[in-house]
Design a protein around this motif. Structure first.
Motif: not given
Ligand SMILES: [Zn+2]
Length: 164
Positions: A37, A39-40, A63, A66, A111
């Protein structure tokens, strides 16, 4: 089982364990492995997202967590209310954040998206229904009070209400 308007149904806690499925938001098609991913940094491998280092040449795809953050579309909503919340707010929110940290360490898709005041309480939004359930269970285990779950199976959304 009785279904409410809009596909929501009240669930008992023991039913939830069987009902909740893992989030596949916007990743319905099978991902290539390994996928990272962007982003993360979570890595999709052996059919699940984990924290790790992707090998060179790994595929890239956002993912589900995200995607939800990007779309501002939570999977879980935990509403905390009541006079006790008012006087123990910091302590309770500390527990909520601690719960997230513990879950997220092993499960990248679990999250908290936001913790916001809602007038007469606090709403915690999450990227996955499992974390919403866990937060509700943790607050209830620590502080008792009333705990309710409403699940929308079609869209895999969970609303948790805790009052004390
Ligand atoms: Zn991600």
């Amino acid at each position: 089982m009785k279904t409410e308007r809009g596909g929501w149904q009240p669930l008992r806690r023991e039913q939830l364990i069987q009902e909740l499925v893992h989030d596949s938001y916007k990743t319905k098609r099978k991902l290539a492995e390994p996928t990272r991913c962007p982003d993360c940094g979570a890595v999709y491998h052996d059919g699940r997202w984990t924290w790790g280092t992707a090998p060179a040449g790994a595929h890239e795809a956002r993912c589900p967590a995200c995607h939800r953050v990007h779309d501002r579309f939570p999977a879980g909503y935990v509403t905390l209310k009541g006079a006790f919340l008012g006087t123990h707010r910091d302590e309770i929110l500390h527990l909520v954040r601690h719960r997230e940290a513990t879950e997220k360490a092993d499960h990248p898709l679990e999250r908290i998206m936001a913790i916001e005041d809602s007038g007469d309480g606090v709403v915690v939004t999450t990227t996955d229904t499992h974390l919403a359930r866990n937060i509700g269970e943790a607050v209830h285990a620590a502080y008792k009070g009333e705990l309710e779950f409403h699940y929308n199976k079609e869209e895999n959304l969970l609303r948790v209400h805790w009052t004390r």
